[in-house]
Design a protein around this motif. Structure first.
Motif, PDB file in Angstrom:
ATOM      1  N   ASN A  10      -7.310 -60.733 -22.238  1.00 49.37           N
ATOM      2  CA  ASN A  10      -6.466 -61.865 -21.866  1.00 49.37           C
ATOM      3  C   ASN A  10      -5.111 -61.343 -21.413  1.00 49.37           C
ATOM      4  OD1 ASN A  10      -4.804 -61.461 -24.188  1.00 49.37           O
ATOM      5  ND2 ASN A  10      -6.288 -62.590 -25.418  1.00 49.37           N
ATOM      6  N   LYS A  11      -4.115 -62.204 -21.305  1.00 46.29           N
ATOM      7  CA  LYS A  11      -2.794 -61.802 -20.824  1.00 46.29           C
ATOM      8  C   LYS A  11      -2.122 -60.762 -21.727  1.00 46.29           C
ATOM      9  CE  LYS A  11      -0.197 -65.495 -23.073  1.00 46.29           C
ATOM     10  NZ  LYS A  11       0.355 -64.634 -24.114  1.00 46.29           N
ATOM     11  N   ASP A  12      -2.547 -60.711 -23.013  1.00 46.01           N
ATOM     12  CA  ASP A  12      -1.983 -59.745 -23.958  1.00 46.01           C
ATOM     13  C   ASP A  12      -2.546 -58.348 -23.770  1.00 46.01           C
ATOM     14  OD1 ASP A  12      -0.360 -61.653 -25.261  1.00 46.01           O
ATOM     15  OD2 ASP A  12      -2.077 -62.314 -26.452  1.00 46.01           O
ATOM     16  N   GLY A  13      -3.719 -58.233 -23.129  1.00 46.83           N
ATOM     17  CA  GLY A  13      -4.286 -56.925 -22.870  1.00 46.83           C
ATOM     18  C   GLY A  13      -5.791 -56.880 -23.036  1.00 46.83           C
ATOM     19  N   LYS A  14      -6.308 -55.651 -23.063  1.00 41.59           N
ATOM     20  CA  LYS A  14      -7.752 -55.412 -23.116  1.00 41.59           C
ATOM     21  C   LYS A  14      -8.154 -54.865 -24.489  1.00 41.59           C
ATOM     22  CE  LYS A  14     -11.306 -52.535 -21.090  1.00 41.59           C
ATOM     23  NZ  LYS A  14     -11.590 -51.410 -20.223  1.00 41.59           N
ATOM     24  N   PRO A  34      -0.232 -54.557 -21.348  1.00 44.27           N
ATOM     25  CA  PRO A  34       0.156 -54.246 -19.970  1.00 44.27           C
ATOM     26  C   PRO A  34       1.213 -53.141 -19.872  1.00 44.27           C
ATOM     27  CG  PRO A  34      -0.002 -56.618 -20.259  1.00 44.27           C
ATOM     28  CD  PRO A  34      -0.156 -56.003 -21.625  1.00 44.27           C
ATOM     29  N   ASP A  35       2.029 -52.941 -20.923  1.00 41.52           N
ATOM     30  CA  ASP A  35       3.059 -51.890 -20.876  1.00 41.52           C
ATOM     31  C   ASP A  35       2.496 -50.502 -21.184  1.00 41.52           C
ATOM     32  OD1 ASP A  35       2.727 -51.815 -23.656  1.00 41.52           O
ATOM     33  OD2 ASP A  35       4.760 -52.503 -24.107  1.00 41.52           O
ATOM     34  N   GLY A  58       5.868 -50.482 -30.932  1.00 43.57           N
ATOM     35  CA  GLY A  58       5.344 -49.128 -30.754  1.00 43.57           C
ATOM     36  C   GLY A  58       3.957 -49.095 -30.159  1.00 43.57           C
ATOM     37  N   ASP A  59       3.334 -47.930 -30.267  1.00 39.33           N
ATOM     38  CA  ASP A  59       1.987 -47.695 -29.762  1.00 39.33           C
ATOM     39  C   ASP A  59       1.098 -47.426 -30.973  1.00 39.33           C
ATOM     40  OD1 ASP A  59      -0.154 -47.229 -28.081  1.00 39.33           O
ATOM     41  OD2 ASP A  59       0.426 -45.163 -27.638  1.00 39.33           O
ATOM     42  N   ASN A  60       0.161 -48.318 -31.233  1.00 47.00           N
ATOM     43  CA  ASN A  60      -0.657 -48.258 -32.444  1.00 47.00           C
ATOM     44  C   ASN A  60      -2.127 -48.131 -32.077  1.00 47.00           C
ATOM     45  OD1 ASN A  60       1.521 -49.109 -34.517  1.00 47.00           O
ATOM     46  ND2 ASN A  60       1.726 -50.530 -32.822  1.00 47.00           N
TER      47      ASN A  60
END
Length: 69
Positions: A10-14, A34-35, A58-60
């Motif tokens: 969705n719009k939040d991502g995959k 997306p970022d 962050g990146d999790n």
């Protein structure tokens, strides 16, 4: 458990890298935002109650379930 589940992009991502809880009741997964970073989410087996555990901080990745005692 041999369970199948689909969490739609969705719009939040995959969604990616799903992992079932030891009791098979919840699914943990990453959402590639997306970022380029990822959030960790959980959702009930029946597709209800999605919860973003990391909320864009962050990146999790690499969610893991701890055994219940």
């Amino acid at each position: 458990p041999n369970l199948q589940f689909l969490v739609a992009a969705n719009k939040d991502g995959k969604p990616q890298n799903p992992r079932w809880s030891p009791d098979g009741r919840r699914l943990a997964y990453e959402v590639a935002r997306p970022d380029g970073n990822r959030d960790l989410w959980t959702i009930n087996r029946d597709g209800t109650n999605p919860i973003n555990l990391t909320k864009g901080h962050g990146d999790n990745s690499d969610a893991a379930w701890a055994p219940t005692q």
